[in-house]
Design a protein around this motif. Sequence first.
Motif, mmCIF file in Angstrom:
data_model
loop_
_atom_site.group_PDB
_atom_site.id
_atom_site.type_symbol
_atom_site.label_atom_id
_atom_site.label_comp_id
_atom_site.label_asym_id
_atom_site.label_seq_id
_atom_site.Cartn_x
_atom_site.Cartn_y
_atom_site.Cartn_z
ATOM 1 N N PRO A 92 1.176 10.983 4.618
ATOM 2 C CA PRO A 92 2.096 10.299 3.498
ATOM 3 C C PRO A 92 2.395 8.761 4.036
ATOM 4 C CG PRO A 92 2.779 12.349 3.295
ATOM 5 C CD PRO A 92 1.706 12.391 4.503
ATOM 6 N N GLY A 93 2.674 8.752 5.288
ATOM 7 C CA GLY A 93 3.209 7.671 5.753
ATOM 8 C C GLY A 93 1.979 6.851 6.406
ATOM 9 N N VAL A 94 0.813 7.062 5.737
ATOM 10 C CA VAL A 94 -0.407 6.041 6.234
ATOM 11 C C VAL A 94 -0.192 4.606 5.983
ATOM 12 C CG1 VAL A 94 -1.488 6.145 4.091
ATOM 13 C CG2 VAL A 94 -2.906 5.932 6.182
ATOM 14 N N GLU A 95 -0.451 3.821 7.101
ATOM 15 C CA GLU A 95 -0.321 2.454 7.107
ATOM 16 C C GLU A 95 -1.456 1.641 7.145
ATOM 17 O OE1 GLU A 95 2.361 1.381 10.270
ATOM 18 O OE2 GLU A 95 3.945 1.624 9.108
ATOM 19 N N GLN A 96 -2.698 2.202 7.637
ATOM 20 C CA GLN A 96 -3.911 1.445 7.942
ATOM 21 C C GLN A 96 -5.052 2.315 7.971
ATOM 22 O OE1 GLN A 96 -4.325 -0.849 11.438
ATOM 23 N NE2 GLN A 96 -5.239 -2.634 10.250
ATOM 24 N N ILE A 97 -6.231 2.165 7.220
ATOM 25 C CA ILE A 97 -7.350 2.614 7.378
ATOM 26 C C ILE A 97 -8.432 1.840 7.745
ATOM 27 C CG2 ILE A 97 -9.101 4.298 6.252
ATOM 28 C CD1 ILE A 97 -7.294 5.053 4.251
ATOM 29 N N ARG A 98 -9.257 2.190 8.822
ATOM 30 C CA ARG A 98 -10.430 1.010 9.020
ATOM 31 C C ARG A 98 -11.677 1.692 9.203
ATOM 32 N NH1 ARG A 98 -7.848 -1.607 14.868
ATOM 33 N NH2 ARG A 98 -6.129 -2.679 13.796
ATOM 34 N N GLY A 99 -12.555 1.192 8.647
ATOM 35 C CA GLY A 99 -14.056 1.438 8.666
ATOM 36 C C GLY A 99 -14.930 0.791 9.417
ATOM 37 N N ALA B 143 -19.037 2.672 3.029
ATOM 38 C CA ALA B 143 -19.702 1.956 4.240
ATOM 39 C C ALA B 143 -19.311 0.374 4.242
ATOM 40 C CB ALA B 143 -21.028 2.051 3.791
ATOM 41 N N ALA B 144 -18.663 -0.025 2.886
ATOM 42 C CA ALA B 144 -18.337 -1.559 3.041
ATOM 43 C C ALA B 144 -16.935 -2.024 3.565
ATOM 44 C CB ALA B 144 -18.403 -2.120 1.695
ATOM 45 N N LEU B 145 -16.148 -0.774 3.837
ATOM 46 C CA LEU B 145 -14.765 -0.973 4.222
ATOM 47 C C LEU B 145 -14.376 -1.437 5.685
ATOM 48 C CD1 LEU B 145 -11.645 -0.571 3.762
ATOM 49 C CD2 LEU B 145 -12.093 1.553 4.793
ATOM 50 N N ARG B 146 -13.748 -2.433 5.854
ATOM 51 C CA ARG B 146 -13.566 -2.829 7.469
ATOM 52 C C ARG B 146 -11.843 -2.555 7.588
ATOM 53 N NH1 ARG B 146 -17.631 -1.962 7.553
ATOM 54 N NH2 ARG B 146 -19.454 -3.460 7.562
ATOM 55 N N ASP B 147 -11.144 -2.849 6.664
ATOM 56 C CA ASP B 147 -9.600 -2.624 6.957
ATOM 57 C C ASP B 147 -8.918 -2.373 5.460
ATOM 58 O OD1 ASP B 147 -6.676 -3.342 7.271
ATOM 59 O OD2 ASP B 147 -7.512 -3.071 9.273
ATOM 60 N N LEU B 148 -7.934 -1.307 5.562
ATOM 61 C CA LEU B 148 -7.150 -1.314 4.303
ATOM 62 C C LEU B 148 -5.824 -1.013 4.503
ATOM 63 C CD1 LEU B 148 -6.753 -1.284 1.211
ATOM 64 C CD2 LEU B 148 -7.220 1.261 1.320
ATOM 65 N N THR C 7 7.465 -6.792 -3.528
ATOM 66 C CA THR C 7 6.826 -7.797 -3.290
ATOM 67 C C THR C 7 5.397 -7.720 -2.532
ATOM 68 O OG1 THR C 7 8.242 -8.695 -1.558
ATOM 69 C CG2 THR C 7 8.784 -9.010 -3.797
ATOM 70 N N ASP C 8 5.427 -6.563 -1.704
ATOM 71 C CA ASP C 8 4.036 -6.419 -0.722
ATOM 72 C C ASP C 8 2.881 -5.983 -1.439
ATOM 73 O OD1 ASP C 8 2.917 -6.183 1.486
ATOM 74 O OD2 ASP C 8 4.285 -4.620 2.229
ATOM 75 N N ALA C 9 1.733 -6.038 -0.989
ATOM 76 C CA ALA C 9 0.826 -5.788 -1.794
ATOM 77 C C ALA C 9 -0.307 -4.956 -0.623
ATOM 78 C CB ALA C 9 -0.027 -6.951 -1.991
ATOM 79 N N PHE C 10 -1.280 -4.343 -1.250
ATOM 80 C CA PHE C 10 -2.259 -3.984 -0.390
ATOM 81 C C PHE C 10 -3.113 -5.046 0.077
ATOM 82 C CE2 PHE C 10 -2.047 -0.413 -3.273
ATOM 83 C CZ PHE C 10 -2.147 0.957 -2.302
ATOM 84 N N THR C 11 -3.484 -4.874 1.533
ATOM 85 C CA THR C 11 -4.653 -5.837 2.042
ATOM 86 C C THR C 11 -6.014 -5.397 2.105
ATOM 87 O OG1 THR C 11 -2.874 -7.080 3.197
ATOM 88 C CG2 THR C 11 -4.740 -7.548 3.957
ATOM 89 N N LEU C 12 -6.891 -5.817 1.887
ATOM 90 C CA LEU C 12 -8.265 -5.308 1.870
ATOM 91 C C LEU C 12 -9.278 -6.125 2.579
ATOM 92 C CD1 LEU C 12 -10.357 -3.053 1.027
ATOM 93 C CD2 LEU C 12 -10.558 -4.445 -1.271
ATOM 94 N N LYS C 13 -9.944 -5.599 3.227
ATOM 95 C CA LYS C 13 -10.889 -6.579 4.044
ATOM 96 C C LYS C 13 -12.116 -5.844 4.282
ATOM 97 C CE LYS C 13 -7.866 -8.729 7.339
ATOM 98 N NZ LYS C 13 -7.639 -9.139 8.854
ATOM 99 N N ARG D 212 -17.901 -8.295 2.810
ATOM 100 C CA ARG D 212 -17.988 -9.317 1.981
ATOM 101 C C ARG D 212 -16.633 -10.349 1.703
ATOM 102 N NH1 ARG D 212 -23.450 -9.966 1.762
ATOM 103 N NH2 ARG D 212 -24.445 -7.725 1.621
ATOM 104 N N GLY D 213 -15.674 -9.956 2.100
ATOM 105 C CA GLY D 213 -14.552 -10.814 1.929
ATOM 106 C C GLY D 213 -13.194 -9.945 2.225
ATOM 107 N N ALA D 214 -12.028 -10.776 1.720
ATOM 108 C CA ALA D 214 -10.781 -9.934 2.156
ATOM 109 C C ALA D 214 -10.047 -10.534 0.773
ATOM 110 C CB ALA D 214 -10.257 -10.711 3.452
ATOM 111 N N GLY D 215 -8.905 -9.914 0.555
ATOM 112 C CA GLY D 215 -7.901 -10.250 -0.521
ATOM 113 C C GLY D 215 -6.747 -9.370 -0.418
ATOM 114 N N TYR D 216 -5.962 -9.571 -1.588
ATOM 115 C CA TYR D 216 -4.711 -8.512 -1.715
ATOM 116 C C TYR D 216 -4.841 -7.835 -3.213
ATOM 117 C CZ TYR D 216 -3.311 -11.664 2.135
ATOM 118 O OH TYR D 216 -3.175 -12.427 2.857
ATOM 119 N N LEU D 217 -4.347 -6.863 -3.156
ATOM 120 C CA LEU D 217 -4.251 -5.855 -4.304
ATOM 121 C C LEU D 217 -2.924 -5.480 -4.661
ATOM 122 C CD1 LEU D 217 -7.310 -3.625 -3.656
ATOM 123 C CD2 LEU D 217 -7.395 -5.592 -4.802
ATOM 124 N N ASP D 218 -2.443 -5.716 -6.082
ATOM 125 C CA ASP D 218 -1.057 -5.048 -6.409
ATOM 126 C C ASP D 218 -1.048 -3.778 -6.221
ATOM 127 O OD1 ASP D 218 1.197 -4.428 -8.497
ATOM 128 O OD2 ASP D 218 1.162 -6.752 -8.453
#
Length: 740
Positions: A60-67, A228-233, A242-248, A251-257
């Motif tokens: 439950p306390g997961v902070e980051q997943i990398r692929g 297979a496309a995941l690099r970092d979540l 005010t915080d958000a998911f950070t996805l890399k 193909r690119g990177a961005g933020y998710l509500d």
Amino acid sequence: MIRVLLHRWPGLAGLLLVTLLAVSGAALSVFPAIERLASPQAAGGLSVGDLAARVQAEYPGVEQIRGAPSGRITAWWFQDGTPGAAVIDPATGQGVAPVDASPAERWLVNLHRQLFAGDTGRLVMATGAGVMLLLCASGAVLIARRMGGWRRWFGRTRGRLAARLHVEMARIAVAGLALSALTALWMTASTFGLLPDQARAPLFPATTSGQTGIAPNHIAALADLPVAALRDLSFPDPTDPTDAFTLKTDRGAGYLDQGTGEVLAWTDAQALSRVTETFTMLHTGRGAAVIGLVLGLMALSVPALAVSGFALWLAGWRARPRIRRNASASRAETVIFVGSEAGSTWGFAATLHRALSEAGQSVHVAPMTAFDPARYRAAKRLLILAATYGDGMAPASAKGFIERLEHAPALSGVPVAVLGFGDHSFPAFCAFADEVAQLLTAKGWTELLPPDAVDRQSPRDFARWGRALGRTLGLELELVHQPVQPATEALTLVSRRDYGAQVQAPTAILRFALPRAGFWQRLTRRGFAQFQAGDLLAVLPEGAPGVAPMPRLYSLASGSRDGFVEIVVRKQPGGLCSGQLVALEPGSTIRAFIRPNPGFHSGHGRAPLILIGAGTGIGPLAGMIRANRRARPVHLFFGLRARDSDFFFAEELAGWQRDGRLARLTTATSRGPRPYYVQDALRHEAAEVLAMIRSGARIMVCGGRAMAEGVTAALTDILAPAGLTPAVLKAEGRYVEDVF
């Protein structure tokens, strides 16, 4: 220039660094394959949303997943205030292995990337990669020149063993080594920020929905994204709206509500970012384990290339005399070019350089491979000393000279003299020097002296030519040359078999004990440490006191694996060396050395061999049959005078037929009421001979010149129905001669 400045010296200077880089890289190539096999792989339809939900359910306390491109999934979390990390099984979301690399892998990575020296070490290793890339580029050009063009890249190689091994390994591994070096340089440039390839995350959104708690598998952007496309979540702080998911992704990177799953901001990856990721994958093998292993195997060729390259350089350095006060190419009045295979012609060049220098000339000596007319701004004359290698081929220090000469304009007012070196007993006596002289005339170069030749390293021939050169230059020029022979070994005769007395041609098969090879000979596989049937035994006869004996060459009928040195010698009328050899008794010794003759080796293929020899020419052919332990199809045509007088190796040939080393033996006796020669035997068995040639057979001829000419005439007729000629087979390396 390419060989010396762009290949030899960078290779010698970076020898240890490039070898260390390659060996450590080869070792590291194994780990991605292990990681690929050990890491659970995601199912084809698994999305990042489902994966994140499974991991969050377990931690439950997961902070980051990398692929990783290899398919390896890792996660980091806090649980009860304690950090944790693990390799994740995508099917369950559970940790199955620790994240940290093994101590061995960490040690190798630090060695390979930075020599345990941080940024300074990275720059040093990048320098090594640059040297490797330069060696690959220059080596590829040199191989293409050696093989006669890019289209003949995988053609048959010739030359000494060390040179052939060097070329064979290089032309297979050069593409992989170049790719490894190029990707290493790219990654270093990326690490130091020299490339605009860093993925730029968009600005963090100023406003969010203010909501929290959406499950990852309910976020459309994650549900539509394959693992297979995941690099970092990175997960948001659930207590901070005010915080958000950070996805890399790839193909690119961005933020998710974190409340609605809406994409708040997004930036596509730049093209260079994708190139960097691809290069990283190719270099490390993570994501391309098979390619990584292949590149690792190719990297293992570097130590062998380093050793063989160093051996070639050292052999050339030792063979080439030290020429003192060698003027620069741009200031020399006289430029001497040398084409030499074993190094003896360099000795003549040194003598000529010394004599001209003492006469007040400014002289520059260089190998023919360095020919570049634009460099000789002060030259008043060019002198070319060219030996002939094998069947009229260019020697080692003259490779590519003909091609350079064809594309170079003649220097106005700079005449040229060509002096050939060879052995008049061979059909191709000074053929390469003749080719050079003819091309110079065709290209419009002025002739300083008519082409001339030195037979068997004759000091008299050389002195005669020197006097003619002196008269042309208006100098008193006396060339006193004392040839320097390679170091000799004492060979002790252990047995002899005598033949030919009935036909007044005393002949003996002489077997000598194999001398013990020194450490350096064993290391470089030269001299008596490594030779084979078809190589030459250079014997120094006992001459008059104070006169340096010239070596006489005899084809070897044995290889180093046989454990003895064997030759077949016929006493020649007035022959100094042959007379001494035929008179030897067991226990007697001679002085001799090995001279490689790679152009007359049987090779290791499975294609049939047609061996044709007469008289003592059976010697090397018998040695090849003896070495045919894998029962390669061999058909021997042997010409002799009479079966009861000079049927050399009769017992051995019968034994070799029984054990499969010799498939067929055809003899032709020339003494008797109906003389029958090997060319007659060939015509009699024309159908069988042509069938073997059509199946890829290689023809090897050894013996007297008249016999060889008769064989060529017979084969011309035999090959005609197939649209072939002996010349075509020679060009393909399938027809070779050792004629005396």
